[in-house]
Design an enzyme around this catalytic site. Structure first.
Site, short mmCIF file in Angstrom:
data_model
loop_
_atom_site.label_atom_id
_atom_site.label_comp_id
_atom_site.label_asym_id
_atom_site.label_seq_id
_atom_site.Cartn_x
_atom_site.Cartn_y
_atom_site.Cartn_z
N THR A 1 12.33 -7.32 -10.66
CA THR A 1 11.91 -8.73 -10.78
C THR A 1 10.72 -8.97 -9.86
OG1 THR A 1 14.17 -9.34 -11.28
CG2 THR A 1 12.72 -11.12 -10.55
N ASN B 1 -8.46 3.46 8.24
CA ASN B 1 -7.82 2.39 8.99
C ASN B 1 -8.01 2.50 10.50
OD1 ASN B 1 -6.04 4.61 8.00
ND2 ASN B 1 -4.69 3.83 9.59
N GLN C 1 -7.62 -0.80 3.21
CA GLN C 1 -8.46 -1.42 4.25
C GLN C 1 -9.75 -2.01 3.67
OE1 GLN C 1 -7.88 -1.94 7.50
NE2 GLN C 1 -5.90 -0.92 7.54
N GLY D 1 0.80 -1.22 0.00
CA GLY D 1 0.00 0.00 0.00
C GLY D 1 0.84 1.27 0.00
N HIS E 1 -1.32 -8.01 2.64
CA HIS E 1 -1.36 -8.49 4.03
C HIS E 1 -2.59 -8.04 4.79
CE1 HIS E 1 0.10 -4.93 6.51
NE2 HIS E 1 0.41 -4.50 5.30
N CYS F 1 1.73 7.74 24.13
CA CYS F 1 2.35 8.64 25.10
C CYS F 1 3.85 8.68 24.84
CB CYS F 1 2.16 8.12 26.52
SG CYS F 1 0.45 8.00 26.97
N1 PLP Z 1 -3.07 2.77 3.63
C1 PLP Z 1 -3.85 2.33 4.63
C2 PLP Z 1 -5.23 2.86 4.78
C3 PLP Z 1 -3.36 1.39 5.55
O1 PLP Z 1 -4.11 0.98 6.55
C4 PLP Z 1 -2.02 0.93 5.38
C5 PLP Z 1 -1.43 -0.02 6.35
O2 PLP Z 1 -1.71 0.04 7.52
C6 PLP Z 1 -1.27 1.40 4.30
C7 PLP Z 1 -1.83 2.32 3.45
C8 PLP Z 1 0.13 0.92 4.05
O3 PLP Z 1 0.10 -0.36 3.48
P1 PLP Z 1 1.38 -1.32 3.51
O4 PLP Z 1 1.51 -1.82 4.90
O5 PLP Z 1 1.05 -2.43 2.55
O6 PLP Z 1 2.53 -0.52 3.03
#
Ligand code: PLP
Length: 370
Positions: free
Chosen positions: A232, A146, A174, A70, A196, A319
Site C-alpha cells: 500500500t 555523499n 545526493q 534510496g 529526505h 574511532c
Molecule cells: N545513496 C546515497 C548516495 C546516500 O547518500 C544515501 C543516504 O545517505 C542513500 C543511498 C540511502 O538513502 P536512504 O536514506 O533514503 O535509504
C-alpha cells in the site's frame, strides 16, 4: 547558537511539503487501491505526484515507481539488475546501500568489479570501457558522492555501458533536487532517489526505470504500482516528496549560486588562517558540499566539540576503542595518513545563510586553537 550543516545526511522537511502531506495523514486516509471516492482522491494524488516527479527529471510518469527510499532503490537495481547479466560493475566509493548489496551478491557467487577512482573521486571512463569489453554487466555508478560531493561523468559512463550492451543504474540520492537531472540526456536506465535529501519526508523515495528495461520487481505482493512495487502506497510521503522536489527544482538556479557563495566565504576564512588542510572532491561538486582533511587532527573530536557549540557536521572517520576507522571514500581517493583521520564534511543547505558559513569556519579554527 544552532547551525545545522549536515544537509547531506538529511534535510529539514520543507513547510510546503508538510502542508501538502497533512490532508493525507488525517481525513484523506483511504486505501488508494479501493474504488470508492475516499480512496480515489488518494489514487489521484499519487498519479499527480508521479507526473510532477517525472517532469522534474524529464521522465515519463509510467517510468516512476515509489519506494521506501534510496536504500531500497539501490538494492532493487543491484540485486535484480544483476539477474539480467550476472556481472556487476560499480565504483569503490559508492554508498553502502550499493556496496553491501554487491557484497550479498558476491556471497551468492556473482562477480562484482569495483572501479577505482582518481584523487578527486572521479570514475575514469576508460576503466569502465576496459572492464566491459566482451563482458556485459549491470553498471552502477553514483551521480554524486555523499562524502566528498564529486559529481561523476554519468552521461559519458552510461554511453560506454550501452556501447557494450550493458545497462546503467545511478544512485542519484545526493544529486536529485540539487543539480539538474535529465534522465534522457544522461541516458541512464535506472535511477534511485530519496525524498529526505531534498527537503521531503523520510522513508519515501522513487525509482526511475526506463520503459523497456526488464528488471524484476523487488518487493512482491499486491498489484500496486502495476505489480512492479507491491505494498500500500505511502500516500502522504509520496505527495510530500513530489511537492519538495518541485520546489527544489524551482529554487535550484538561485540556490546553487547562494551555496557556492557560502563555500567561498567558508574557505576565505580557512585560507586566512594557519590551518594545514586538504580540500577533498572534484571541482565539479555538489553545491554547498565541503569535505576537508586537517593535518594531525581528529575528525570525531572536531564533530563532538562543534556539537557542544551547537553546530552539526559530519566526519570521514570514526574511532572505536582501539583504532580510527577511515571511510572507504577517503581511503579510495588516497588522502595521506597524516590528514585522513582529521576529515570532516560540512554540507550547507537551504536553511543556512552566509553568516552560518563563516561561523562554522571560525568555530573549526577555534576548536583547533588557530
Ligand atoms: N545513496 C546515497 C548516495 C546516500 O547518500 C544515501 C543516504 O545517505 C542513500 C543511498 C540511502 O538513502 P536512504 O536514506 O533514503 O535509504
Amino acid at each position: 547558537m544552532h547551525i545545522y550543516a549536515d544537509n547531506a545526511a538529511t534535510t529539514k522537511l520543507d513547510s510546503d511539503s508538510f502542508a501538502s502531506m497533512e490532508p493525507f495523514l488525517r481525513e484523506e486516509y483511504g486505501n488508494p487501491s479501493q474504488p470508492y471516492s475516499l480512496a480515489v482522491v488518494c489514487k489521484k494524488a499519487i498519479n499527480e505526484a508521479r507526473k510532477t516527479i517525472a517532469e522534474c527529471i524529464n521522465a515519463e510518469p509510467e517510468e516512476i515507481y515509489f519506494t521506501s527510499g534510496g536504500t531500497e532503490g539501490d538494492n532493487w537495481a543491484i540485486k535484480n539488475g544483476s539477474a539480467l547479466y550476472g556481472n556487476v560493475l560499480t565504483s569503490a566509493i559508492e554508498h553502502h546501500a550499493v556496496l553491501n548489496s554487491c557484497k550479498s551478491l558476491e556471497i551468492k557467487g556473482v562477480t562484482v568489479s569495483y572501479l577505482p577512482v582518481n584523487q578527486k573521486g572521479l570514475v575514469i571512463p576508460e576503466g569502465l570501457a576496459r572492464l566491459l569489453k566482451n563482458r556485459p554487466a549491470l553498471c552502477s555508478i553514483m551521480s554524486a558522492n555523499n562524502e566528498i560531493g564529486t559529481i561523476e561523468p554519468i552521461e559519458e559512463l552510461a554511453h560506454i555501458a550501452h556501447k557494450h550492451n550493458s545497462i546503467f543504474h545511478t544512485d542519484a540520492v545526493q544529486a536529485v533536487g540539487h543539480i539538474p537531472i535529465d534522465v534522457k540526456a544522461l541516458d541512464v536506465d535506472i535511477l534511485s532517489a530519496s525524498g529526505h535529501k531534498f527537503y521531503g519526508p523520510k522513508g519515501v523515495g522513487f525509482q526511475y526505470i526506463r520503459r523497456g528495461v526488464k528488471i524484476a520487481p523487488y518487493i512482491d505482493g499486491g498489484a500496486q504500482q502495476s505489480g512492479y512495487r507491491a505494498g500500500t502506497e505511502n500516500v502522504a510521503g509520496i505527495v510530500g516528496m513530489a511537492t519538495a522536489l518541485r520546489k527544489s527544482c524551482n529554487l535550484m538556479p538561485a540556490e546553487i549560486k547562494r551555496l557556492q557563495r557560502m563555500e567561498k566565504l567558508f574557505f576565505d576564512i580557512l585560507s586566512g588562517s594557519n590551518l594545514d588542510y586538504i580540500r577533498n572532491g572534484a571541482e565539479n561538486h555538489l553545491p554547498g558540499s565541503i569535505n576537508i582533511s586537517v593535518r594531525d587532527a581528529n575528525g570525531e573530536m572536531l564533530l563532538h566539540r562543534l556539537d557542544l557549540m551547537g553546530i552539526c557536521i559530519s566526519t570521514g572517520s570514526a574511532c572505536d576503542s582501539t583504532e580510527t576507522q577511515i571511510s572507504h571514500v577517503i581511503k579510495s581517493i588516497g588522502v595521506p595518513v597524516e590528514y585522513s583521520a582529521g576529515t570532516i564534511r560540512v554540507t550547507f543547505g537551504r536553511n543556512n545563510n552566509d553568516s552560518d558559513a563563516m561561523e562554522v569556519a571560525r568555530a573549526i579554527l577555534r576548536v583547533l586553537s588557530l
